[in-house]
Scaffold this active site. Structure first.
Site, PDB file in Angstrom:
ATOM      1  N   ARG A 248       0.838  -1.207   0.000  1.00  0.00           N
ATOM      2  CA  ARG A 248       0.000   0.000   0.000  1.00  0.00           C
ATOM      3  C   ARG A 248       0.868   1.251   0.000  1.00  0.00           C
ATOM      4  NH1 ARG A 248      -3.238  -1.766   5.163  1.00  0.00           N
ATOM      5  NH2 ARG A 248      -1.097  -2.390   5.604  1.00  0.00           N
TER       6      ARG A 248
ATOM      7  N   LYS B 154      -0.030 -17.161  12.584  1.00  0.00           N
ATOM      8  CA  LYS B 154      -0.376 -18.526  13.027  1.00  0.00           C
ATOM      9  C   LYS B 154      -0.712 -19.451  11.881  1.00  0.00           C
ATOM     10  CE  LYS B 154      -3.474 -15.324  13.558  1.00  0.00           C
ATOM     11  NZ  LYS B 154      -4.270 -14.460  14.370  1.00  0.00           N
TER      12      LYS B 154
ATOM     13  N   VAL C 251       0.346 -17.348  19.038  1.00  0.00           N
ATOM     14  CA  VAL C 251      -0.690 -17.917  19.918  1.00  0.00           C
ATOM     15  C   VAL C 251      -0.864 -17.001  21.123  1.00  0.00           C
ATOM     16  CG1 VAL C 251      -1.390 -19.880  21.334  1.00  0.00           C
ATOM     17  CG2 VAL C 251      -0.019 -20.265  19.281  1.00  0.00           C
TER      18      VAL C 251
ATOM     19  N   GLY D 202      -1.749 -13.856  21.446  1.00  0.00           N
ATOM     20  CA  GLY D 202      -1.406 -12.428  21.377  1.00  0.00           C
ATOM     21  C   GLY D 202      -0.244 -12.093  22.300  1.00  0.00           C
TER      22      GLY D 202
ATOM     23  N   GLU E 291      -9.626 -11.198  12.308  1.00  0.00           N
ATOM     24  CA  GLU E 291      -8.824 -11.415  11.112  1.00  0.00           C
ATOM     25  C   GLU E 291      -9.404 -10.575   9.976  1.00  0.00           C
ATOM     26  OE1 GLU E 291      -5.992 -13.551  11.183  1.00  0.00           O
ATOM     27  OE2 GLU E 291      -6.552 -13.163  13.251  1.00  0.00           O
TER      28      GLU E 291
ATOM     29  N   LYS F 252      -4.028 -22.250  16.156  1.00  0.00           N
ATOM     30  CA  LYS F 252      -3.288 -22.042  17.408  1.00  0.00           C
ATOM     31  C   LYS F 252      -3.143 -23.343  18.196  1.00  0.00           C
ATOM     32  CE  LYS F 252      -4.626 -17.194  17.534  1.00  0.00           C
ATOM     33  NZ  LYS F 252      -5.723 -16.279  17.871  1.00  0.00           N
TER      34      LYS F 252
END
Ligand code: HSE
Length: 409
Positions: free
Chosen positions: A44, A100, A127, A129, A185, A200
């Site tokens: 971007r 993940k 896994v 956070g 997500e 996870k």
């Protein structure tokens, strides 16, 4: 030491901001090495960003830069992340990822590649956070044989279920808030269908039990089928519904792995985990149960785990950290229906009393959950082989609305 960041989304931007914000203490913890972000890869346009001079759209700017020793991958998805990460490892760069999907599908291959090239491939943020879980399993609990790992592994679905349980909010409204907060997500179906939690539990099971578990081996169910009636029946039963990822080691050496909404008794530690928080229970033969709790999604909690891995890489430039697992044989993960489970069932009925009697006759110790609505019945079966329980339920010939596992702790 020069770092490159691939993917400037929620997590990647958090990583760059955190490195800039805590630069002094981070560099001290790297052993007085300088730590600077030299490149940021994103397709971007960031030409008006205050760090515009760091941005590139060309991966080769990172791959061919000999000064870059650590690469952070926060792009998400399998492609081109797998290709880019493989090339970085082959080029002798350590890689840190929060991805993940990548670790669950390609962890074994990438860890082997890191070993071959004597560099690190670390994935603490993949896994839970910001919750420390990969390093504790790999290091602090390394003396244990692991028996089980289970938990609330997806912040978005836990947030949605919490809003449904506590506020009577509807599913779509809660999902919108989760997305606005950057928890979900890019495609939230990975959250609500359970695929994110499945990835996870694959990573946790691979690490705990030493062989790679792939996402398609995990029996996976999401939360889209959870109705307000199920939430209410769970309350009558004395608990809540949570999306649980679980992997268990069996005496045969094989494992079972599942993701699905479960009934959990109030009082169990996992029952009180609300909002975006995650909790992971690790059961070891020496330590017993340990529970790791914290923010399982979001910009800075996830960046916290990524940057800790970057620091670890900076501290281990000449010595690889020992982390990894083997590939597995085809029948390593068993069908969970062969295991013992207690099940919650909700079904439509026309003659409530007759069905209640049939259910009582079919199962010993069945618990019928009371409600004023006599157009449906809800009950909890005793602990028994899940396949046998499902066969018995089928024999009732009912219109089943939902079947959920009941967590046995
Ligand atoms: N979508 C994920 C979640 C992000 O909600 O838990 C963190 O992995």
């Amino acid at each position: 030491m020069q770092v490159a960041v691939m993917g400037f989304g929620t997590v990647g931007s958090g990583v760059v901001e955190l490195i800039l914000k805590n630069k002094k203490s981070i560099e001290e913890r790297c052993g007085q090495k300088s730590l600077d972000v030299k490149h940021i890869l994103d397709i971007r346009d960031f030409s008006s960003h205050q760090l515009a001079n760091l941005f590139t759209k060309d991966f080769n700017d990172i791959l061919n830069d000999k000064d870059v020793e650590i690469v952070v991958e926060t792009m998400g998805g399998l492609n081109p992340a797998f290709d880019f990460v493989s090339k970085c490892l082959e080029a002798g760069k350590s890689v840190v990822t929060s991805n993940k999907e990548l670790v669950a599908a390609k962890g074994y291959e990438l860890l082997e590649l890191a070993k071959k090239n004597n560099v690190n491939f670390l994935f603490e943020a993949s896994v839970g956070g910001g919750i420390p879980i990969i390093r504790p399993i790999n290091q602090c609990l390394a003396a244990n044989e692991f028996l089980e790992v289970a938990g609330i592994l997806n912040g978005t679905t836990n947030f949605i279920l919490t809003k449904m349980i506590d506020d009577g909010m509807d599913f779509d409204e809660a999902l919108k808030i989760a997305q606005a907060n950057g928890y979900a997500e890019r495609d939230p179906s990975a959250d609500i269908l359970g695929h994110d939690a499945a990835r996870k539990i694959c990573i946790l099971a691979s690490l705990c039990f030493g062989k790679h578990v792939y996402p398609d081996e995990v029996q996976t169910e999401g939360i889209t089928n959870i109705a307000s009636q199920d939430v209410e029946y769970a309350k009558v039963w004395g608990g809540v519904i949570k999306l649980i990822g679980r992997a268990k080691k069996l005496s045969s050496g094989k494992i079972s792995a599942t993701v699905g909404p479960c009934l959990i008794k109030n009082g169990c530690q996992l029952a009180s985990v609300s909002d975006v928080f995650n909790a992971i229970l690790v059961r070891g033969d020496a330590v017993g149960d340990t529970v790791f709790y914290g923010r399982g999604a979001g910009k800075f909690p996830t960046a916290s785990a990524v940057v800790a891995d970057v620091i670890d890489c900076a501290k281990h430039t000449d010595k690889r950290k020992l982390i990894g697992w083997d590939d597995a044989e085809n029948d390593y993960v068993i069908n969970p229906f062969e295991q013992s489970s207690s099940l919650y069932i909700r079904a439509a009925v026309t003659d409530y009393n007759m069905v209640a009697e049939k259910v009582k006759a079919l199962f010993n110790d069945v618990q019928i959950l009371e409600s004023d609505n006599k157009n449906e019945i809800a009950f909890v079966t005793p602990l028994m082989c899940e396949k046998d329980a499902r066969t018995k339920i089928e024999s009732l010939g009912l219109e089943i609305k939902n079947i959920l596992r009941v967590l046995d702790y």
